[in-house]
Design an enzyme around this catalytic site. Structure first.
Site, PDB file in Angstrom:
ATOM      1  N   HIS A 199       8.589  -3.301  -7.206  1.00  0.00           N
ATOM      2  CA  HIS A 199       7.762  -2.942  -8.384  1.00  0.00           C
ATOM      3  C   HIS A 199       8.659  -2.432  -9.489  1.00  0.00           C
ATOM      4  O   HIS A 199       8.005  -1.467 -10.327  1.00  0.00           O
ATOM      5  CB  HIS A 199       6.338  -2.018  -8.176  1.00  0.00           C
ATOM      6  CG  HIS A 199       5.886  -2.593  -7.108  1.00  0.00           C
ATOM      7  ND1 HIS A 199       4.869  -3.474  -7.301  1.00  0.00           N
ATOM      8  CD2 HIS A 199       5.492  -2.031  -5.912  1.00  0.00           C
ATOM      9  CE1 HIS A 199       3.949  -3.933  -6.507  1.00  0.00           C
ATOM     10  NE2 HIS A 199       4.386  -2.713  -5.396  1.00  0.00           N
TER      11      HIS A 199
ATOM     12  N   GLU B 147       8.622  -7.283 -10.847  1.00  0.00           N
ATOM     13  CA  GLU B 147       7.442  -7.932 -10.142  1.00  0.00           C
ATOM     14  C   GLU B 147       7.566  -9.428  -9.997  1.00  0.00           C
ATOM     15  O   GLU B 147       8.188 -10.203 -10.636  1.00  0.00           O
ATOM     16  CB  GLU B 147       6.292  -7.718 -11.081  1.00  0.00           C
ATOM     17  CG  GLU B 147       5.902  -6.220 -11.311  1.00  0.00           C
ATOM     18  CD  GLU B 147       5.215  -5.486 -10.313  1.00  0.00           C
ATOM     19  OE1 GLU B 147       3.759  -5.790 -10.039  1.00  0.00           O
ATOM     20  OE2 GLU B 147       5.783  -4.941  -9.402  1.00  0.00           O
TER      21      GLU B 147
ATOM     22  N   GLY C 144       0.968  -1.103   0.047  1.00  0.00           N
ATOM     23  CA  GLY C 144       0.028   0.190   0.135  1.00  0.00           C
ATOM     24  C   GLY C 144       1.025   1.290  -0.091  1.00  0.00           C
ATOM     25  O   GLY C 144       1.947   1.256  -0.734  1.00  0.00           O
TER      26      GLY C 144
ATOM     27  N   SER D 246       5.736  -5.199  -1.444  1.00  0.00           N
ATOM     28  CA  SER D 246       5.610  -3.990  -1.766  1.00  0.00           C
ATOM     29  C   SER D 246       6.001  -3.270  -0.464  1.00  0.00           C
ATOM     30  O   SER D 246       7.210  -3.146  -0.325  1.00  0.00           O
ATOM     31  CB  SER D 246       4.135  -3.705  -2.097  1.00  0.00           C
ATOM     32  OG  SER D 246       3.941  -2.569  -2.689  1.00  0.00           O
ATOM     33  N   ALA D 247       5.196  -2.300  -0.186  1.00  0.00           N
ATOM     34  CA  ALA D 247       5.663  -1.268   1.044  1.00  0.00           C
ATOM     35  C   ALA D 247       6.009  -2.117   2.054  1.00  0.00           C
ATOM     36  O   ALA D 247       6.983  -1.981   2.944  1.00  0.00           O
ATOM     37  CB  ALA D 247       4.242  -0.728   1.624  1.00  0.00           C
TER      38      ALA D 247
END
Length: 286
Positions: free
Chosen positions: A196, A231, A127, A159-160
């Site tokens: 990413h 990714e 997020g 991700s985060a």
């Protein structure tokens, strides 16, 4: 006497020299924490890979992290902004159910710090990294999670949630919608990553590329280097320094952005590569 044009030219030249010679200010060092030989940390670039469902491509990665043990995993949903923590918890519960793990979000507990102290494993979702770090500082769990994971508690983050495994959040892609008291995060690895990662710009747009942004980071921070995670890829950290590159068989090699004599240099790191985390420094080799 100098003319107005000459004075303006001299001022512009002085500003240019000042900008060229600026150096990053001293960063606040992370607190020292003993590291167990049983430490296991999975740093994932993303929650999806190509046309996959949510985290369903990552079963092999979680098997490498958890082995055959099944856990009740404490989930940190604080990176979710446009949506509820309840909905985020349900999404992650559904994703982990086929792998045999139970997910319980930290927002279910009255005392977040006690929840971390009693956790069997920790997962941190993706997020907005700025919101995630700000909320973790507000909950008083940054140091607790760092110490528990360094002592051997399994950790995964995508991700985060992967970005905060670095010493700081400075190489996130997110808009700074919140202001944490510090950029410092967990520091499980001694270098920065960029999740990413996609090479090149957007067709038809004259926007700066991810390479442009990382070159600025390296130019300003002469003692650092960055690994871009395409990714689906991940880093599995075991013990104090041992790292292995994981990902689907057709995933891209990683991008190692390096300090160069005149400009940023690039080195690729293939899937399956094993290396010592301390080698990701200027002049390091793997």
């Amino acid at each position: 006497m100098l003319s107005r044009r000459q004075l303006l030219g001299s001022a512009a030249a002085a500003l240019a020299v000042s900008a060229a010679s600026v150096q990053a200010k001293q960063k606040t060092p992370l607190p020292k924490s003993a590291v167990s030989a049983s430490r296991r940390v999975l740093i994932q670039s993303s929650s999806r890979y190509h046309t996959s469902g949510y985290l369903d491509f990552a079963g092999d990665q979680y098997e490498r992290l958890f082995g055959t043990e099944k856990h009740e995993i404490l989930f940190i949903p604080y990176a979710r902004v446009a949506g509820s923590f309840d909905g985020y918890e349900k999404q992650v519960q559904d994703a982990f159910k086929p792998f045999g793990h139970k997910i319980v979000s930290i927002h279910r507990f009255k005392n977040a710090q006690e929840a971390v102290k009693k956790a069997e494993a920790i997962a941190v979702g993706g997020g907005n990294t700025w919101a995630l770090v700000t909320r973790m500082y507000e909950a008083g769990i940054i140091d607790l999670i760092r110490d528990r994971v360094n002592a051997g508690l399994p950790y995964c983050g995508w991700s985060a949630g992967g970005n905060v495994a670095c010493p700081t959040l400075r190489t996130t892609n997110d808009m700074p919608i919140a202001e944490p008291p510090s950029f410092n995060t967990f520091g499980f690895i001694p270098f920065q990553t960029n999740p990413h990662f996609i090479s090149g710009g957007t067709a038809g747009l004259n926007n700066e590329t991810r390479e442009d942004r990382l070159e600025e980071f390296l130019c300003y921070n002469k003692d650092e280097e960055v690994i871009g995670l395409p990714e689906g890829t991940a880093l599995l950290l075991t013990g104090e320094h041992d790292i292995e590159v994981l990902g689907p068989k057709d995933s891209e090699p990683l991008y190692w952005f390096r300090q160069g004599k005149d400009k940023m240099q690039l080195q690729r790191i293939a899937l399956g590569t094993k290396f010592d985390a301390r080698q990701i420094v200027p002049g390091g080799k793997i």
